[in-house]
Design a protein around this motif. Structure first.
Motif, short mmCIF file in Angstrom:
data_model
loop_
_atom_site.label_atom_id
_atom_site.label_comp_id
_atom_site.label_asym_id
_atom_site.label_seq_id
_atom_site.Cartn_x
_atom_site.Cartn_y
_atom_site.Cartn_z
N GLN A 49 61.27 -33.24 -2.00
CA GLN A 49 60.81 -34.50 -3.37
C GLN A 49 60.12 -33.94 -4.40
O GLN A 49 59.64 -35.16 -5.66
CB GLN A 49 60.20 -35.13 -2.60
CG GLN A 49 61.23 -35.97 -0.83
CD GLN A 49 60.47 -37.33 -0.92
OE1 GLN A 49 58.87 -37.77 -0.72
NE2 GLN A 49 60.72 -38.09 -0.48
N GLU A 106 59.41 -33.60 -8.10
CA GLU A 106 60.00 -33.66 -9.46
C GLU A 106 60.42 -32.80 -10.39
O GLU A 106 60.05 -32.28 -11.21
CB GLU A 106 59.85 -34.90 -9.43
CG GLU A 106 60.15 -35.88 -8.97
CD GLU A 106 59.64 -37.43 -9.54
OE1 GLU A 106 59.38 -37.53 -10.81
OE2 GLU A 106 59.64 -38.63 -9.02
N ASP A 148 68.83 -29.15 -2.35
CA ASP A 148 68.64 -30.02 -3.03
C ASP A 148 66.77 -30.59 -2.34
O ASP A 148 66.72 -30.70 -0.81
CB ASP A 148 69.45 -31.58 -2.44
CG ASP A 148 69.22 -33.03 -3.21
OD1 ASP A 148 67.67 -32.92 -3.55
OD2 ASP A 148 69.72 -33.98 -2.36
N ASN A 162 65.17 -33.51 -2.49
CA ASN A 162 65.59 -34.28 -1.48
C ASN A 162 65.61 -33.91 0.28
O ASN A 162 65.58 -35.44 1.20
CB ASN A 162 65.70 -35.96 -1.53
CG ASN A 162 64.91 -36.43 -2.94
OD1 ASN A 162 63.36 -35.82 -2.90
ND2 ASN A 162 65.69 -36.41 -4.07
N GLN A 208 63.09 -29.66 2.92
CA GLN A 208 61.63 -29.89 3.31
C GLN A 208 61.26 -29.03 4.67
O GLN A 208 60.01 -28.87 4.86
CB GLN A 208 62.23 -31.24 4.60
CG GLN A 208 61.24 -32.11 4.52
CD GLN A 208 61.70 -33.84 5.07
OE1 GLN A 208 62.61 -33.70 5.66
NE2 GLN A 208 60.39 -34.43 5.80
#
Length: 187
Positions: A183, A185, A168, A170, A175
């Motif tokens: 994050q 898009e 993911d 997010n 990360q």
């Protein structure tokens, strides 16, 4: 990381009727290319009569198919070999020749579309297509990280990001391992 053994809940009383075994293997070749092999084997636990043709005995393969795809570091198909040792109907083997149309296709975005374009519907065999679909994942797992191109363009993240809960955009793994895409898009 310690693996956790989580079995399925106990099954209801039942009887095994069909087994499909699918195996993928990835090989590094001495010439700098890679071979990805896929094997599909279908068997029954009871005799199977194919009307107007023959009867297969218990354990006799209904489908016994192999594909070897040779790719380069960019995951472009350089060669493809197919064996259909066990098929339920004579015309099935006609699906082997069109597999050569996959040469030049790239295992990555658009792989499934290329398979459907070249081999879809009556142009090929549904079982060979099924094997091909997942060969790209086996190839990705086979090629060492130093041979795969990792994107640094923030608008084009690696193709596996955003495709499952672990990756993911997010999530903590992205990360930590791919902070430039954290994050991100999709546009």
């Amino acid at each position: 990381m310690k693996e956790i053994d989580v079995p399925l809940p106990p099954a209801e009383k039942r009887k095994l009727l069909h087994t499909r075994r699918v195996i993928y293997r990835g090989y590094e070749r001495e010439d700098g290319l890679w071979d990805i092999e896929g094997e599909l084997l279908d068997t029954k636990t009871h005799p199977l009569t194919i009307p107007n043709e023959r009867t297969l005995q218990i354990g006799e393969p209904i489908h016994g198919m192999l594909i070897r795809v040779t790719i380069n570091a960019e995951m472009v198909v350089h060669g493809i070999d197919v064996a259909m040792n066990n098929v339920p109907h004579g015309p099935c083997r006609q699906a082997m020749a069109p597999m050569q149309l996959m040469i030049g296709s790239k295992m990555g975005p658009g792989w499934r579309k290329a398979i459907e374009h070249h081999l879809g519907e009556i142009k090929g065999c549904v079982h060979l297509r099924e094997l091909l679909f997942n060969m790209a994942t086996a190839a990705f797992q086979t090629l060492p990280a130093q041979h795969t191109t990792v994107s640094v363009d923030p608008n084009r993240p690696p193709q596996h990001l955003g495709k499952c809960v672990t990756w993911d955009f997010n999530g903590p793994l992205v990360q930590n391992l791919y902070p430039v895409y954290f994050q991100h898009e999709i546009k």
